[in-house]
Design an enzyme around this catalytic site. Structure first.
Site, short mmCIF file in Angstrom:
data_model
loop_
_atom_site.label_atom_id
_atom_site.label_comp_id
_atom_site.label_asym_id
_atom_site.label_seq_id
_atom_site.Cartn_x
_atom_site.Cartn_y
_atom_site.Cartn_z
N CYS A 107 -35.78 11.40 40.80
CA CYS A 107 -35.11 12.75 40.22
C CYS A 107 -34.13 12.33 39.14
O CYS A 107 -33.66 13.25 38.33
CB CYS A 107 -34.12 13.37 41.25
SG CYS A 107 -35.14 13.85 42.82
N HIS A 147 -28.45 17.45 38.27
CA HIS A 147 -29.72 17.69 38.93
C HIS A 147 -29.45 18.49 40.04
O HIS A 147 -28.38 18.78 40.33
CB HIS A 147 -29.94 16.35 39.58
CG HIS A 147 -31.10 16.46 40.51
ND1 HIS A 147 -32.14 17.16 40.34
CD2 HIS A 147 -31.47 15.85 41.72
CE1 HIS A 147 -33.19 16.88 41.29
NE2 HIS A 147 -32.81 16.16 42.06
N ASN A 158 -35.38 22.08 43.90
CA ASN A 158 -35.03 20.65 43.21
C ASN A 158 -36.39 20.46 42.40
O ASN A 158 -37.51 20.12 43.20
CB ASN A 158 -34.79 19.70 44.50
CG ASN A 158 -34.79 18.29 43.81
OD1 ASN A 158 -35.30 18.15 42.67
ND2 ASN A 158 -34.21 17.68 44.83
#
Ligand code: COA
Length: 317
Positions: free
Chosen positions: A110, A244, A274
């Site tokens: 990520c 994020h 996500n």
């Protein structure tokens, strides 16, 4: 000399899967997902790959920069969900946009987009790259166990891209890795070697949610403070924070601990979930497209996730 952002772009697949759709597949509810994660819906690929998303996002970034693919000297793509190990997503983009330049992928889960950005910045600072394309692209829906309610409600698909060139807008950055597979692991295809006697793992996302949460909240706060200080700024000098999008509670916690108004944080998790390495790039593109950004404003980007890894930087717009 560092870099400035010349253009941005993002792409998400058309199909939307809502929490109510998921509650027909696993034992969950819109209420639980909104309260514990903050996701309402996510875009999920029907027939497009991470390379396809990357191409569409790159084309939009090129259009917003007002240049063509042949102007690009370097392509760095971050992904953990490419359909192929070879060619790379960056290589597929290179061919599609008609660029004639080196192209490679990086993987830091990520945090990948900010690792890719920092890599491209380093090439520009060496002086031999004038314009670089940096992409984060994921088809995470391919890595999700759709019978596991603990993970399938969290993730989504999409891509974001920046075109960067020499400038003075990258004030500071940091990259962090704490290697190990205890907290998050995504095994790849193990193959079928008759000689291999090691463990064969299923290629799905394994995540210890609570440990990931603890890591995320401690790193997001520490990283934002560090890059702000390294840029010679105070937190009050930061106009926007693009993090994020993993869990709305992580963003709210960061705002509280940093004593910064939540309005300074770009939040779009409700729409996309996500999207791993694509998430910061998509959120940054939304901030640009909102028309709110003014010249000279300071933006922190911050990401964290598998690796374990984290990364952050300060951009002067
Ligand atoms: N719907 C309903 N209930 C669910 C559920 C779902 N989709 N997923 C889990 N639950 C249940 C659990 O089974 C558990 O039930 P129990 O108490 O009866 O055992 C309960 O909810 C609490 O589970 P827990 O895992 O403790 O929830 P949580 O509050 O930690 O939230 C995450 C789970 C994954 C949303 C949260 O830990 C998180 O966001 N972690 C960070 C993820 C992240 O940042 N990832 C980024 C890197 S990839």
């Amino acid at each position: 000399m560092s870099i400035k952002i010349l253009g941005t772009g993002a792409y998400v697949p058309e199909k939307i899967v809502t929490n109510d759709d998921l509650s027909k597949m696993v034992d969950t509810s819109d209420e639980w997902i909104m309260q514990r994660v903050g996701v309402k819906e996510r875009h999920i690929s029907v027939n497009e790959t991470a390379a396809d998303f990357a191409i569409y996002a790159a084309e939009k970034a090129l259009a917003s920069a007002g240049i063509s693919g042949s102007d690009i000297d370097l392509i760095v793509a971050a992904t953990i969900s490419s359909e192929t190990l070879c060619p790379t997503v960056a290589g597929m983009v290179q061919k599609a946009i008609g660029a004639n330049c080196p192209a490679f992928d990086v993987n830091s889960a990520c945090s990948g987009f900010l690792f890719a950005l920092d890599t491209a910045v380093s090439y520009i600072m060496r002086g031999n790259v004038k314009k670089a394309l940096v992409i984060g692209s994921e088809r995470l829906s391919k890595l999700v166990d759709w019978s596991d309610r603990g993970t399938c409600v969290i993730f989504g698909d999409g891509a974001g891209a920046f075109v960067i060139e020499p400038g003075d807008g990258y004030l500071s950055s940091m990259l962090y890795t704490s290697g190990g597979n205890e907290v998050i692991e995504i095994p790849s295809f193990s193959g079928s070697s008759p000689f291999y006697e090691g463990e064969i793992k299923h290629p799905y996302i394994f995540m210890d949610g609570q440990e990931t949460f603890k890591f995320a909240v401690s790193k997001i706060v520490a990283d934002i403070k560090k890059v702000t200080q390294d840029a010679g700024l105070e937190l009050s000098d930061i106009d926007y924070i693009v993090t994020h999008q993993a869990n709305i509670r992580i963003i709210e916690y960061a705002a509280k601990r940093l004593k910064m108004p939540i309005e300074k944080f770009v939040v779009n998790i409700e729409k996309y979930g996500n999207t791993s390495s694509a998430s910061v790039a998509i959120a940054f593109d939304e901030l640009v497209k909102s028309g709110k950004l003014k010249k000279g404003e300071n933006i922190v980007m911050s990401a964290f996730g598998g690796g374990l890894s984290s990364a952050a930087c300060v951009i002067k717009w």
